[in-house]
Motif scaffolding. Structure first.
Motif, PDB file in Angstrom:
ATOM      1  N   ALA A 165      55.774  27.130 -60.422  1.00  0.00           N
ATOM      2  CA  ALA A 165      55.525  26.375 -59.203  1.00  0.00           C
ATOM      3  C   ALA A 165      54.218  25.594 -59.213  1.00  0.00           C
ATOM      4  O   ALA A 165      54.038  24.687 -58.414  1.00  0.00           O
ATOM      5  N   ASN A 166      53.282  25.942 -60.109  1.00  0.00           N
ATOM      6  CA  ASN A 166      52.016  25.217 -60.124  1.00  0.00           C
ATOM      7  C   ASN A 166      51.379  25.270 -61.503  1.00  0.00           C
ATOM      8  O   ASN A 166      51.733  26.105 -62.343  1.00  0.00           O
ATOM      9  N   PHE A 167      50.454  24.356 -61.736  1.00  0.00           N
ATOM     10  CA  PHE A 167      49.812  24.243 -63.040  1.00  0.00           C
ATOM     11  C   PHE A 167      48.839  25.378 -63.324  1.00  0.00           C
ATOM     12  O   PHE A 167      48.545  25.661 -64.484  1.00  0.00           O
ATOM     13  N   THR A 168      48.319  26.017 -62.292  1.00  0.00           N
ATOM     14  CA  THR A 168      47.311  27.045 -62.515  1.00  0.00           C
ATOM     15  C   THR A 168      47.874  28.272 -63.243  1.00  0.00           C
ATOM     16  O   THR A 168      47.115  29.054 -63.800  1.00  0.00           O
ATOM     17  N   GLY A 169      49.193  28.429 -63.256  1.00  0.00           N
ATOM     18  CA  GLY A 169      49.777  29.550 -63.977  1.00  0.00           C
ATOM     19  C   GLY A 169      49.946  29.301 -65.460  1.00  0.00           C
ATOM     20  O   GLY A 169      50.309  30.224 -66.221  1.00  0.00           O
ATOM     21  N   LEU A 170      49.685  28.074 -65.923  1.00  0.00           N
ATOM     22  CA  LEU A 170      49.955  27.728 -67.320  1.00  0.00           C
ATOM     23  C   LEU A 170      49.061  28.435 -68.343  1.00  0.00           C
ATOM     24  O   LEU A 170      49.578  28.910 -69.361  1.00  0.00           O
ATOM     25  N   PRO A 171      47.740  28.491 -68.152  1.00  0.00           N
ATOM     26  CA  PRO A 171      46.905  29.030 -69.232  1.00  0.00           C
ATOM     27  C   PRO A 171      47.312  30.430 -69.687  1.00  0.00           C
ATOM     28  O   PRO A 171      47.458  30.682 -70.886  1.00  0.00           O
ATOM     29  N   GLY A 172      47.490  31.342 -68.739  1.00  0.00           N
ATOM     30  CA  GLY A 172      47.876  32.704 -69.108  1.00  0.00           C
ATOM     31  C   GLY A 172      49.237  32.768 -69.750  1.00  0.00           C
ATOM     32  O   GLY A 172      49.471  33.529 -70.699  1.00  0.00           O
ATOM     33  N   LEU A 173      50.163  31.948 -69.261  1.00  0.00           N
ATOM     34  CA  LEU A 173      51.516  31.932 -69.805  1.00  0.00           C
ATOM     35  C   LEU A 173      51.532  31.401 -71.235  1.00  0.00           C
ATOM     36  O   LEU A 173      52.149  31.988 -72.125  1.00  0.00           O
ATOM     37  N   LEU A 174      50.850  30.290 -71.467  1.00  0.00           N
ATOM     38  CA  LEU A 174      50.844  29.678 -72.794  1.00  0.00           C
ATOM     39  C   LEU A 174      50.106  30.543 -73.808  1.00  0.00           C
ATOM     40  O   LEU A 174      50.508  30.629 -74.975  1.00  0.00           O
ATOM     41  N   ALA A 175      49.031  31.191 -73.384  1.00  0.00           N
ATOM     42  CA  ALA A 175      48.233  31.995 -74.305  1.00  0.00           C
ATOM     43  C   ALA A 175      49.020  33.164 -74.879  1.00  0.00           C
ATOM     44  O   ALA A 175      48.741  33.635 -75.984  1.00  0.00           O
ATOM     45  N   ARG A 176      50.039  33.632 -74.139  1.00  0.00           N
ATOM     46  CA  ARG A 176      50.773  34.827 -74.555  1.00  0.00           C
ATOM     47  C   ARG A 176      52.188  34.529 -75.044  1.00  0.00           C
ATOM     48  O   ARG A 176      52.963  35.446 -75.300  1.00  0.00           O
ATOM     49  N   THR A 177      52.540  33.248 -75.167  1.00  0.00           N
ATOM     50  CA  THR A 177      53.884  32.877 -75.616  1.00  0.00           C
ATOM     51  C   THR A 177      53.785  31.724 -76.605  1.00  0.00           C
ATOM     52  O   THR A 177      52.703  31.212 -76.889  1.00  0.00           O
ATOM     53  N   ASN A 178      54.936  31.315 -77.118  1.00  0.00           N
ATOM     54  CA  ASN A 178      54.985  30.138 -77.991  1.00  0.00           C
ATOM     55  C   ASN A 178      55.489  28.911 -77.239  1.00  0.00           C
ATOM     56  O   ASN A 178      55.979  27.953 -77.849  1.00  0.00           O
TER      57      ASN A 178
END
Length: 293
Positions: A218-231
């Motif tokens: 729903a928002n861009f602020t959730g991206l860093p944690g998500l990307l850091a732990r996935t491909n």
């Protein structure tokens, strides 16, 4: 009118009182007087908050317009002294704006106008003209190409482009994002009515990559944690990518596909053009965001 509009916007007498810096009994008293004047409850209590009645909905637009005209008449005859003002400005920006624009703006305000308050109001793009016209917004900042001009004036703050953002540990992707790697990647997109970046998902669909969208958030602020732990791979504005690099083990790569650049703009209502307070705010926004460009 201010009490009515605050209750309408907040859906709560308590939150309306906080917004107006009044006591709750004062707001309740004003609402009681309005109910007596209009011979209508105006609002009904529901599990989700105060909901306007049909009469409440009808007078909402009239109150917005009337209050905006009164405030314009008062403000246009006032001398604005930033260092002494205690005005609260209301500005629309997305969560991206809060990340990129808000820190330098608040730093500037703290130095030049320490008593001024800035309230960020997330607003769907389509509602921005009406919010500006009603006086519930003083300005709007963002990728707002979808905002019709009409009585709204705008100026361009800067031109922006998109980049890829992904984990630093995505070993299958080298120092460059090739077209093959991009089309094979698993993508995450942000789907929100508060941002003008819907072209990201459209671009992926145009390149036949809809089936590669493995997550929507729903928002861009959730991206860093998500990307850091996935491909997963995300397409973000370059300034957002730069900010996110400080959040964790991430990296930014250039896109291997063509995507249009876009303008980040500042919008305001033409009625506010010569009002000293809002003109000062616009100058601060222009100077600050140009300096950080």
């Amino acid at each position: 009118m201010k009490v009515f509009l605050a209750i309408y916007d907040e859906g709560s007498v308590t939150r309306a009182a906080q917004r107006l810096c009044l006591t709750q009994p004062t707001v309740s008293y004003s609402l009681a007087k309005l109910r007596e004047l209009f011979d209508d409850p105006l609002f009904e209590r529901t599990p989700s908050g105060m909901r306007p009645t049909e009469s409440g909905e009808r007078i909402y637009g009239d109150f917005c317009g009337a209050l905006a005209l009164v405030e314009h008449a008062v403000d246009s005859n006032k001398v604005f002294v930033a260092a002494q003002s205690q005005r609260r400005f209301r500005v629309s920006m997305s969560d991206i704006g809060e990340l990129v624009f808000l820190p330098p703006l608040l730093e500037r305000l703290s130095a030049e106008a320490p008593h001024v308050a800035l309230e960020v109001v997330p607003t769907v793009v389509e509602a921005i003209p009406e919010m500006l016209a009603s006086g519930r917004l003083d300005a709007a900042i963002g990728n707002l190409a979808g905002v019709r001009l009409g009585s709204t004036t705008r100026t361009t703050l800067f031109r922006e482009r998109y980049v890829c953002l992904l984990s630093r540990h995505s070993g299958s992707i080298g120092d460059q994002m090739t077209l093959d790697a991009f089309t094979a990647a698993r993508h995450v997109v942000v789907s929100s009515p508060f941002t003008g970046h819907r072209m990201i998902e459209e671009a992926l669909r145009e390149h036949g990559l809809a089936q590669h969208i493995k997550a929507k958030i729903a928002n861009f602020t959730g991206l860093p944690g998500l990307l850091a732990r996935t491909n997963l791979v995300a397409i973000v504005p370059s300034r957002v990518g730069k900010v996110f690099l400080t959040y964790g083990p991430l990296r930014v790569l250039e896109l291997p596909i063509e995507m249009p650049t876009f303008d980040v703009t500042l919008h305001w209502h033409t009625r506010q053009h010569n009002v000293a307070a809002t003109a000062w705010l616009r100058d601060v926004i222009l100077e600050t965001l140009h300096e950080s460009n």
